[in-house]
Design a protein around this motif. Structure first.
Motif, mmCIF file in Angstrom:
data_model
loop_
_atom_site.group_PDB
_atom_site.id
_atom_site.type_symbol
_atom_site.label_atom_id
_atom_site.label_comp_id
_atom_site.label_asym_id
_atom_site.label_seq_id
_atom_site.Cartn_x
_atom_site.Cartn_y
_atom_site.Cartn_z
ATOM 1 N N ALA A 79 0.844 -1.201 0.000
ATOM 2 C CA ALA A 79 0.000 0.000 0.000
ATOM 3 C C ALA A 79 0.879 1.250 0.000
ATOM 4 C CB ALA A 79 -0.936 -0.010 1.213
ATOM 5 N N PHE A 80 1.988 1.174 0.756
ATOM 6 C CA PHE A 80 2.922 2.305 0.764
ATOM 7 C C PHE A 80 3.529 2.509 -0.620
ATOM 8 C CE2 PHE A 80 7.477 3.209 0.656
ATOM 9 C CZ PHE A 80 7.420 4.582 0.891
ATOM 10 N N VAL A 81 3.947 1.431 -1.279
ATOM 11 C CA VAL A 81 4.567 1.546 -2.605
ATOM 12 C C VAL A 81 3.566 2.151 -3.599
ATOM 13 C CG1 VAL A 81 5.513 0.228 -4.556
ATOM 14 C CG2 VAL A 81 6.262 -0.277 -2.231
ATOM 15 N N ALA A 82 2.313 1.722 -3.526
ATOM 16 C CA ALA A 82 1.290 2.262 -4.413
ATOM 17 C C ALA A 82 1.082 3.759 -4.153
ATOM 18 C CB ALA A 82 -0.023 1.501 -4.219
ATOM 19 N N HIS A 83 1.036 4.117 -2.880
ATOM 20 C CA HIS A 83 0.850 5.502 -2.462
ATOM 21 C C HIS A 83 2.020 6.364 -2.963
ATOM 22 C CE1 HIS A 83 -0.493 8.660 0.334
ATOM 23 N NE2 HIS A 83 0.736 8.757 0.812
ATOM 24 N N PHE A 84 3.221 5.858 -2.774
ATOM 25 C CA PHE A 84 4.441 6.561 -3.201
ATOM 26 C C PHE A 84 4.444 6.700 -4.725
ATOM 27 C CE2 PHE A 84 9.309 6.295 -3.582
ATOM 28 C CZ PHE A 84 9.474 7.640 -3.307
ATOM 29 N N GLY A 85 4.093 5.623 -5.424
ATOM 30 C CA GLY A 85 4.056 5.650 -6.886
ATOM 31 C C GLY A 85 3.028 6.648 -7.400
ATOM 32 N N ALA A 86 1.876 6.672 -6.760
ATOM 33 C CA ALA A 86 0.808 7.568 -7.204
ATOM 34 C C ALA A 86 1.224 9.029 -7.029
ATOM 35 C CB ALA A 86 -0.477 7.273 -6.432
ATOM 36 N N ILE A 87 1.857 9.333 -5.906
ATOM 37 C CA ILE A 87 2.219 10.736 -5.686
ATOM 38 C C ILE A 87 3.368 11.150 -6.598
ATOM 39 C CG2 ILE A 87 3.840 10.437 -3.749
ATOM 40 C CD1 ILE A 87 1.221 13.219 -4.250
ATOM 41 N N LEU A 88 4.269 10.209 -6.889
ATOM 42 C CA LEU A 88 5.339 10.518 -7.851
ATOM 43 C C LEU A 88 4.736 10.784 -9.234
ATOM 44 C CD1 LEU A 88 8.124 7.923 -6.938
ATOM 45 C CD2 LEU A 88 8.219 10.406 -6.623
#
Lengths: 185, 382
Positions: A154-163
């Motif tokens: 979930a963190f990786v998805a969140h980080f990817g989305a904001i990038l």
């Protein structure tokens, strides 16, 4: 969602942004410590003695953060986001909040079921929240691992989305949560 | 930063009319990205995400398959002894006891732990024999273990797992593991390969020295007249904040009697313990040996020099015995790092490793069906 999202705010409130970045650092550290400690012999003790009190601190902070969020007005989503994207953003936010609440509780619960003392600092320790049952411990221990990987994803998805928003869409999404103050346009 | 994305035009012309209902007012667009620029940015995002995932997996040891981990350690115990459902992976055969510890207050100058203030605390424990087979035949030469949990009045706990060896044969977890591998039985001869054992000893002189010390102590006749040792050093902190390194020994009140070895049935050591404890409570003095500066605190294969100060801090009394099937001690992990305030680990690398491996063993057996113990409730009653 609610009327609270349609304010003229540009950013989340200062306290929300502070809690976000503080917890981001703590949770990332926690995930790293968690996966390292279960594979470690020499550093196991040191990592465990950080992992347990830090987990409880995260549990306390996520409750404060949730209450704080309910009491605050929120900035709107950027105009670039489709209803589907907004739904995905809200769902991932709900998932992250849920995991941040449940994961420390599962950790506390599993140590309770195994009757490990949960030492926070010196002689300060937590009371058990579940009866002594090694079967229950075994189930919760597996759950704790599963939730840790889910939280990491979930963190990786969140980080990817904001990038993606910051570098490709460039819609000011990141400035809503920027640690610094962004002046109203 | 501009409030609008480059794809805003595309979206609004696609006719998603409700798009703007919750949005910030439209302002200026960022300049559109060139294809090359877009690709570079996407690639950058990909690299960052892969880096995060890679760092996470690196921490978890995914890229170091040769690294000794708690899981690989316990795998090796399982390879040597097989998997016995619900049992400890080492010291599998055991029986549980209850009793109490009477502190005489002499330990308070070494440690502020509540256990060493004058008074009595309840204790549960477990006597065991080394090895992963819960139905092994008792043998005088098998390592004897005693795990204890002291329940302190304020909810703190002290757990210790001791064995009857005055020194430990291995100085670190890698040596312990390598010896396990070297002592693996050959599938054809069902015996360990003596050449591997000799090679291990040749490359581990500290083990050879420790074994010489161990062999100079003839095993006693039973669990009850055996001394048990903490092996590792611990750091005690007293109320003034002063640190001292100690090792402890449980010295039996029951007089030493050499084991005769004339045999005896499968469970003679456990049956002897049961008979003895049912006759009278068994007692041990808890003796703290205090290190001098310079004594090794990180190497359990070395004894401290003769003449170190010894402090008798109280008496352990064990007055009842039960099968593992009816006693909570079966479900206790006697993790040597469950310590109250006032007691802390030393820098001995074995301590952290013991804690990690015990935890792994505990987690595996916790979820398994519990098979009956060799020492059944009826064995204890007879």
């Amino acid at each position: 969602m609610s009327a609270r999202t349609t304010t003229d705010r540009q950013q989340f409130t200062g306290s929300m942004r502070f809690l976000h970045w503080l917890m981001a650092a703590m949770v990332l550290a926690m995930l790293g410590i968690g996966i390292a400690m279960v594979a470690s012999l020499g550093d196991y003790r040191r990592l465990v003695s950080i992992h347990r009190p830090l987990g409880i601190l995260i549990l306390i902070l996520v409750v404060i953060r949730f209450v704080n969020r309910r009491l605050s007005s929120l900035p709107p989503f950027p105009a670039t986001m489709s209803p589907q994207e907004r739904f995905a953003a809200r769902a991932s936010e709900a998932l992250l909040y849920t995991l941040l609440l449940v994961q420390p509780l599962v950790g506390w619960g599993m140590l309770s079921a195994a009757r490990y003392p949960i030492v926070l600092f010196g002689s300060l320790h937590l009371f058990p929240i579940l009866p002594h049952s090694v079967m229950l411990y075994a189930v919760l221990r597996r759950t704790h691992t599963f939730l840790a990987y889910l939280l990491f994803l979930a963190f990786v998805a969140h980080f990817g989305a904001i990038l993606f928003h910051a570098l490709i869409v460039r819609d000011g999404m990141l400035s809503r949560m920027a640690p610094w103050r962004v002046r109203a346009r | 930063m501009a409030p609008l994305g480059a794809n805003e035009d595309a979206k609004t012309t696609n006719g998603s009319g409700e798009l703007l209902s919750e949005t910030a007012p439209m302002e200026k667009h960022p300049a559109p990205l060139t294809a090359r620029n877009m690709f570079a940015r996407l690639a950058g995002i990909g690299v960052l995400l892969l880096g995060v995932v890679g760092a996470f997996l690196y921490l978890g040891g995914w890229f170091s398959p040769q690294k000794l981990t708690p899981a690989r350690f316990v795998d090796e115990f399982e390879r040597v002894s097989g998997i016995h459902s619900g049992f400890r992976r080492n010291h599998a055969k055991g029986v549980c006891v209850r009793g109490f510890f009477d502190s005489n207050g002499q330990g308070a100058r070494l440690s502020k732990a509540v256990a060493f203030q004058s008074g009595r605390v309840p204790v549960v424990g477990r006597f065991s024999l080394g090895g992963g087979d819960p139905h092994a035949t008792d043998d005088l030469s098998t390592v004897r273990g005693l795990g204890l949990q002291f329940s302190l009045p304020d909810g703190e706990q002290w757990r210790t797992a001791m064995i009857d060896l005055p020194v430990f044969p291995f100085k670190d977890p890698q040596a312990f593991y390598d010896n396990l591998v070297a002592s693996q039985r050959d599938p054809n001869t069902h015996q360990p390969d003596p050449a591997k054992g000799a090679a291990f000893l040749a490359s581990h002189p500290e083990t050879a020295r420790a074994l010489a010390i161990i062999k100079s102590h003839a095993p006693s006749s039973g669990f009850d007249n055996t001394a048990y040792y903490s092996l590792n050093a611990f750091r005690f902190v007293n109320a003034e904040g002063a640190s001292t390194y100690v090792r402890w020994t449980l010295a039996p009140v029951q007089p030493y009697e050499a084991g005769t070895g004339a045999s005896q049935d499968k469970n003679f050591l456990f049956d002897g313990l049961i008979a003895s404890i049912q006759q009278h409570p068994l007692q041990w003095h808890l003796i703290m040996t205090v290190a001098q500066p310079g004594d090794p605190t990180d190497n359990a294969t070395i004894q401290w020099p003769e003449g170190r100060e010894q402090v008798d801090v109280g008496t352990l009394t064990l007055d009842s015995v039960e099968s593992e099937e009816t006693n909570p001690a079966r479900d206790i992990n006697f993790d040597p790092l469950v310590l109250p305030a006032g007691m802390a680990p030393s820098n001995d690398p074995l301590l952290s490793a013991r804690s990690a491996v015990y935890s792994q063993s505990f987690t595996r057996r916790a979820g398994e069906t519990k098979e009956p113990s060799e020492i059944t409730p009826s064995e204890v009653r007879k």
